[in-house]
Scaffold this motif. Sequence first.
Motif, PDB file in Angstrom:
ATOM      1  N   ALA A 177       0.826  -1.242   0.004  1.00 22.46           N
ATOM      2  CA  ALA A 177       0.044  -0.097   0.181  1.00 22.46           C
ATOM      3  C   ALA A 177       0.878   1.086   0.239  1.00 22.46           C
ATOM      4  O   ALA A 177       0.590   2.040  -0.708  1.00 22.46           O
ATOM      5  N   ARG A 178       2.035   1.335   0.873  1.00 22.02           N
ATOM      6  CA  ARG A 178       2.909   2.333   0.722  1.00 22.02           C
ATOM      7  C   ARG A 178       3.536   2.636  -0.486  1.00 22.02           C
ATOM      8  O   ARG A 178       3.623   3.528  -1.134  1.00 22.02           O
ATOM      9  N   TRP A 179       3.974   1.452  -1.191  1.00 17.45           N
ATOM     10  CA  TRP A 179       4.711   1.594  -2.518  1.00 17.45           C
ATOM     11  C   TRP A 179       3.592   1.862  -3.703  1.00 17.45           C
ATOM     12  O   TRP A 179       4.012   2.951  -4.349  1.00 17.45           O
ATOM     13  N   ALA A 180       2.447   1.555  -3.588  1.00 18.44           N
ATOM     14  CA  ALA A 180       1.174   1.942  -4.553  1.00 18.44           C
ATOM     15  C   ALA A 180       1.313   3.464  -4.471  1.00 18.44           C
ATOM     16  O   ALA A 180       0.828   3.987  -5.313  1.00 18.44           O
ATOM     17  N   GLY A 181       0.903   3.941  -3.314  1.00 14.36           N
ATOM     18  CA  GLY A 181       0.637   5.119  -3.068  1.00 14.36           C
ATOM     19  C   GLY A 181       1.775   6.249  -3.424  1.00 14.36           C
ATOM     20  O   GLY A 181       1.506   7.322  -4.140  1.00 14.36           O
ATOM     21  N   ARG A 182       3.045   5.994  -3.092  1.00 15.08           N
ATOM     22  CA  ARG A 182       4.037   6.815  -3.669  1.00 15.08           C
ATOM     23  C   ARG A 182       4.117   6.893  -5.243  1.00 15.08           C
ATOM     24  O   ARG A 182       4.321   7.812  -5.793  1.00 15.08           O
ATOM     25  N   ILE A 183       3.874   5.452  -5.711  1.00 16.89           N
ATOM     26  CA  ILE A 183       3.922   5.568  -7.235  1.00 16.89           C
ATOM     27  C   ILE A 183       2.552   6.326  -7.767  1.00 16.89           C
ATOM     28  O   ILE A 183       2.776   7.157  -8.687  1.00 16.89           O
ATOM     29  N   ARG A 184       1.489   6.036  -7.277  1.00 14.89           N
ATOM     30  CA  ARG A 184       0.179   6.815  -7.675  1.00 14.89           C
ATOM     31  C   ARG A 184       0.205   8.148  -7.441  1.00 14.89           C
ATOM     32  O   ARG A 184       0.005   9.072  -8.515  1.00 14.89           O
ATOM     33  N   ARG A 185       0.679   8.808  -6.394  1.00 12.90           N
ATOM     34  CA  ARG A 185       0.855  10.288  -6.259  1.00 12.90           C
ATOM     35  C   ARG A 185       1.951  10.805  -6.911  1.00 12.90           C
ATOM     36  O   ARG A 185       2.315  11.986  -7.017  1.00 12.90           O
ATOM     37  N   GLY A 186       2.835   9.914  -7.400  1.00 10.83           N
ATOM     38  CA  GLY A 186       3.969  10.600  -8.151  1.00 10.83           C
ATOM     39  C   GLY A 186       5.006  11.088  -7.020  1.00 10.83           C
ATOM     40  O   GLY A 186       5.915  12.067  -7.378  1.00 10.83           O
ATOM     41  N   GLU A 187       4.939  10.618  -5.861  1.00  9.69           N
ATOM     42  CA  GLU A 187       6.003  11.183  -4.686  1.00  9.69           C
ATOM     43  C   GLU A 187       7.225  10.562  -4.971  1.00  9.69           C
ATOM     44  O   GLU A 187       8.348  11.211  -4.614  1.00  9.69           O
ATOM     45  N   ARG A 188       7.326   9.461  -5.816  1.00  6.79           N
ATOM     46  CA  ARG A 188       8.780   8.795  -5.904  1.00  6.79           C
ATOM     47  C   ARG A 188       8.858   8.359  -7.541  1.00  6.79           C
ATOM     48  O   ARG A 188       7.721   7.939  -7.893  1.00  6.79           O
ATOM     49  N   ARG A 189       9.860   8.369  -7.969  1.00  5.17           N
ATOM     50  CA  ARG A 189      10.093   7.728  -9.261  1.00  5.17           C
ATOM     51  C   ARG A 189      10.821   6.589  -9.045  1.00  5.17           C
ATOM     52  O   ARG A 189      11.826   6.512  -8.386  1.00  5.17           O
ATOM     53  N   VAL A 190      10.242   5.333  -9.260  1.00  9.79           N
ATOM     54  CA  VAL A 190      10.700   4.136  -8.765  1.00  9.79           C
ATOM     55  C   VAL A 190      11.294   3.408  -9.990  1.00  9.79           C
ATOM     56  O   VAL A 190      10.641   3.325 -11.037  1.00  9.79           O
ATOM     57  N   VAL A 191      12.600   2.859  -9.960  1.00 10.90           N
ATOM     58  CA  VAL A 191      12.937   2.128 -10.802  1.00 10.90           C
ATOM     59  C   VAL A 191      13.304   0.704 -10.469  1.00 10.90           C
ATOM     60  O   VAL A 191      13.650   0.620  -9.275  1.00 10.90           O
ATOM     61  N   LEU A 192      13.126  -0.359 -11.270  1.00  8.67           N
ATOM     62  CA  LEU A 192      13.261  -1.590 -10.859  1.00  8.67           C
ATOM     63  C   LEU A 192      14.059  -2.484 -11.841  1.00  8.67           C
ATOM     64  O   LEU A 192      14.239  -2.102 -13.065  1.00  8.67           O
ATOM     65  N   VAL A 193      14.820  -3.461 -11.441  1.00  9.15           N
ATOM     66  CA  VAL A 193      15.617  -4.298 -12.218  1.00  9.15           C
ATOM     67  C   VAL A 193      15.050  -5.734 -12.001  1.00  9.15           C
ATOM     68  O   VAL A 193      14.921  -6.214 -11.087  1.00  9.15           O
ATOM     69  N   ARG A 194      14.814  -6.413 -13.290  1.00 14.42           N
ATOM     70  CA  ARG A 194      14.443  -7.652 -13.282  1.00 14.42           C
ATOM     71  C   ARG A 194      15.307  -8.542 -13.848  1.00 14.42           C
ATOM     72  O   ARG A 194      16.018  -8.192 -14.956  1.00 14.42           O
ATOM     73  N   ALA A 195      15.434  -9.802 -13.408  1.00 13.98           N
ATOM     74  CA  ALA A 195      16.162 -10.768 -14.038  1.00 13.98           C
ATOM     75  C   ALA A 195      15.500 -12.031 -14.062  1.00 13.98           C
ATOM     76  O   ALA A 195      14.857 -12.635 -12.952  1.00 13.98           O
ATOM     77  N   ARG A 196      15.066 -12.650 -15.138  1.00 10.43           N
ATOM     78  CA  ARG A 196      14.362 -13.647 -15.611  1.00 10.43           C
ATOM     79  C   ARG A 196      12.868 -13.351 -14.732  1.00 10.43           C
ATOM     80  O   ARG A 196      12.558 -14.471 -13.708  1.00 10.43           O
ATOM     81  N   ASP A 197      12.504 -12.469 -14.833  1.00 11.11           N
ATOM     82  CA  ASP A 197      10.954 -12.113 -14.560  1.00 11.11           C
ATOM     83  C   ASP A 197      11.026 -11.907 -12.792  1.00 11.11           C
ATOM     84  O   ASP A 197       9.787 -11.771 -12.272  1.00 11.11           O
ATOM     85  N   VAL A 198      12.208 -11.859 -12.142  1.00  7.28           N
ATOM     86  CA  VAL A 198      12.205 -11.629 -10.655  1.00  7.28           C
ATOM     87  C   VAL A 198      12.861 -10.512 -10.287  1.00  7.28           C
ATOM     88  O   VAL A 198      13.717  -9.841 -10.944  1.00  7.28           O
ATOM     89  N   VAL A 199      12.202  -9.511  -9.487  1.00 10.32           N
ATOM     90  CA  VAL A 199      12.876  -8.207  -9.210  1.00 10.32           C
ATOM     91  C   VAL A 199      13.928  -8.550  -8.338  1.00 10.32           C
ATOM     92  O   VAL A 199      14.067  -9.316  -7.374  1.00 10.32           O
ATOM     93  N   VAL A 200      15.251  -7.937  -8.665  1.00  7.16           N
ATOM     94  CA  VAL A 200      16.515  -8.261  -8.173  1.00  7.16           C
ATOM     95  C   VAL A 200      16.891  -6.816  -7.524  1.00  7.16           C
ATOM     96  O   VAL A 200      18.316  -6.812  -7.141  1.00  7.16           O
TER      97      VAL A 200
END
Length: 166
Positions: free
Chosen positions: A45-68
């Motif tokens: 819920a905290r991360w969804a809110g941050r992303i939805r409200r634009g409070e944070r720019r979140v970058v992720l890395v996936r390897a073989r479809d798993v967040v690493v």
Amino acid sequence: MEIRVADLDDAEAVAAFQVRAWEQTYRGLVPDAFLDAARSRDRRARWAGRIRRGERRVVLVRARDVVVGVSSTARSAEPGLPATELCTLYLDATVQGTGVSDQLLEAALGRAAAHLLVFSVNERAKRFYARHGFAPQGPPQVDPGTGLDEERWVRGGSGPVRSVPA
């Protein structure tokens, strides 16, 4: 390996990854009670809110479809500090030491001026940030969640920040 900006659909995976990364990185450094209380459901819920409200720019890395890896940045209005704060930079233990952290930091900040907080006991992270031009600034402060000392590290003073597309 895929590095991209996270969207709302990624909030659950980011939350689960954060819980896993904290367990891997901080068990033995932060109080067990703090880590044991972490639940990905609550963090989703905290991360969804941050992303939805634009409070944070979140970058992720996936390897073989798993967040690493996950990073997040936010605008900061703290006087005397750069306008961008690196709020998060977590890596799975399986990719530490492979250069993924360098790529994730580049995707998060480029060469922009920024500041961050790092636990005083996290020597590995402090070496990483020093290698990328960050240096400690000011006295340590106490993190209210863990009770541990944390240090403010700064790169590039308070100059202009590179515009980063969402």
